[in-house]
Design a protein around this motif. Sequence first.
Motif, mmCIF file in Angstrom:
data_model
loop_
_atom_site.group_PDB
_atom_site.id
_atom_site.type_symbol
_atom_site.label_atom_id
_atom_site.label_comp_id
_atom_site.label_asym_id
_atom_site.label_seq_id
_atom_site.Cartn_x
_atom_site.Cartn_y
_atom_site.Cartn_z
ATOM 1 N N LEU A 169 -19.194 -39.632 70.900
ATOM 2 C CA LEU A 169 -18.810 -39.895 72.319
ATOM 3 C C LEU A 169 -18.949 -38.801 73.206
ATOM 4 O O LEU A 169 -19.402 -39.100 74.319
ATOM 5 N N ALA A 170 -18.809 -37.581 73.123
ATOM 6 C CA ALA A 170 -19.059 -36.629 73.740
ATOM 7 C C ALA A 170 -18.856 -35.346 73.147
ATOM 8 O O ALA A 170 -18.286 -35.280 72.058
ATOM 9 N N ALA A 171 -19.335 -34.166 73.781
ATOM 10 C CA ALA A 171 -19.059 -32.833 73.564
ATOM 11 C C ALA A 171 -18.546 -31.971 74.757
ATOM 12 O O ALA A 171 -19.587 -31.882 75.746
ATOM 13 N N LEU A 172 -17.007 -31.954 74.796
ATOM 14 C CA LEU A 172 -16.791 -31.380 76.028
ATOM 15 C C LEU A 172 -16.082 -29.892 76.132
ATOM 16 O O LEU A 172 -15.525 -29.385 74.807
ATOM 17 N N SER A 173 -16.343 -29.295 77.069
ATOM 18 C CA SER A 173 -15.691 -27.846 77.178
ATOM 19 C C SER A 173 -14.477 -27.743 78.011
ATOM 20 O O SER A 173 -13.634 -27.089 77.767
#
Length: 72
Positions: free
Chosen positions: A4-8
Amino acid sequence: MIQLAALSDPAKVDALRGKLSAIGVTAHFSKVQTSKGEVTRVRVGPFANQAEAQQTLQKLAHAGINGIIINK
Protein backbone atom coordinates in the motif's frame (compact mmCIF):
# COMPACT_ATOMS: atom_id res chain seq x y z
CA MET A 1 0.76 -9.55 -1.05
CA ILE A 2 -0.48 -6.02 -1.65
CA GLN A 3 1.88 -3.14 -0.98
CA LEU A 4 0.00 0.00 0.00
CA ALA A 5 2.71 2.48 0.90
CA ALA A 6 6.19 3.25 2.16
CA LEU A 7 5.80 6.26 4.41
CA SER A 8 8.33 8.38 6.29
CA ASP A 9 5.74 10.50 8.15
CA PRO A 10 4.44 8.78 11.32
CA ALA A 11 1.20 10.81 11.12
CA LYS A 12 0.49 9.36 7.66
CA VAL A 13 1.22 5.85 8.96
CA ASP A 14 -1.29 6.36 11.78
CA ALA A 15 -3.90 7.80 9.37
CA LEU A 16 -3.54 4.79 7.05
CA ARG A 17 -3.70 2.40 10.00
CA GLY A 18 -7.00 4.03 11.03
CA LYS A 19 -8.49 3.83 7.52
CA LEU A 20 -7.56 0.15 7.22
CA SER A 21 -9.00 -0.64 10.63
CA ALA A 22 -12.26 1.12 9.72
CA ILE A 23 -12.79 -1.18 6.73
CA GLY A 24 -11.65 -4.32 8.55
CA VAL A 25 -8.36 -4.88 6.72
CA THR A 26 -5.36 -6.09 8.72
CA ALA A 27 -2.02 -4.81 7.47
CA HIS A 28 1.62 -5.45 8.33
CA PHE A 29 3.74 -2.42 9.20
CA SER A 30 7.51 -2.78 9.04
CA LYS A 31 10.30 -0.24 9.28
CA VAL A 32 12.84 -0.36 6.45
CA GLN A 33 16.06 1.58 5.90
CA THR A 34 16.34 3.20 2.45
CA SER A 35 18.79 5.60 0.83
CA LYS A 36 16.38 8.39 1.88
CA GLY A 37 16.14 7.25 5.51
CA GLU A 38 13.74 5.07 7.44
CA VAL A 39 10.27 4.41 6.04
CA THR A 40 7.36 2.31 7.25
CA ARG A 41 6.28 -0.21 4.64
CA VAL A 42 2.59 -1.10 4.69
CA ARG A 43 1.48 -4.42 3.21
CA VAL A 44 -1.64 -6.60 3.28
CA GLY A 45 -1.53 -10.36 2.83
CA PRO A 46 -0.33 -12.93 2.04
CA PHE A 47 -3.23 -14.32 0.04
CA ALA A 48 -4.03 -17.88 -0.97
CA ASN A 49 -4.37 -16.91 -4.64
CA GLN A 50 -4.45 -14.03 -7.12
CA ALA A 51 -8.27 -13.79 -7.03
CA GLU A 52 -8.26 -13.24 -3.27
CA ALA A 53 -5.66 -10.50 -3.64
CA GLN A 54 -7.70 -8.83 -6.40
CA GLN A 55 -10.83 -8.92 -4.24
CA THR A 56 -9.00 -7.19 -1.37
CA LEU A 57 -7.47 -4.67 -3.77
CA GLN A 58 -10.97 -3.73 -4.95
CA LYS A 59 -12.17 -3.36 -1.34
CA LEU A 60 -9.23 -1.04 -0.67
CA ALA A 61 -9.92 0.96 -3.83
CA HIS A 62 -13.54 1.51 -2.78
CA ALA A 63 -12.18 3.03 0.45
CA GLY A 64 -9.85 5.31 -1.52
CA ILE A 65 -6.69 3.33 -0.74
CA ASN A 66 -4.41 2.44 -3.64
CA GLY A 67 -2.07 -0.52 -3.71
CA ILE A 68 -0.22 -2.89 -5.99
CA ILE A 69 -0.04 -6.66 -5.96
CA ILE A 70 3.53 -7.87 -5.42
CA ASN A 71 5.17 -11.25 -5.13
CA LYS A 72 6.92 -11.46 -1.78
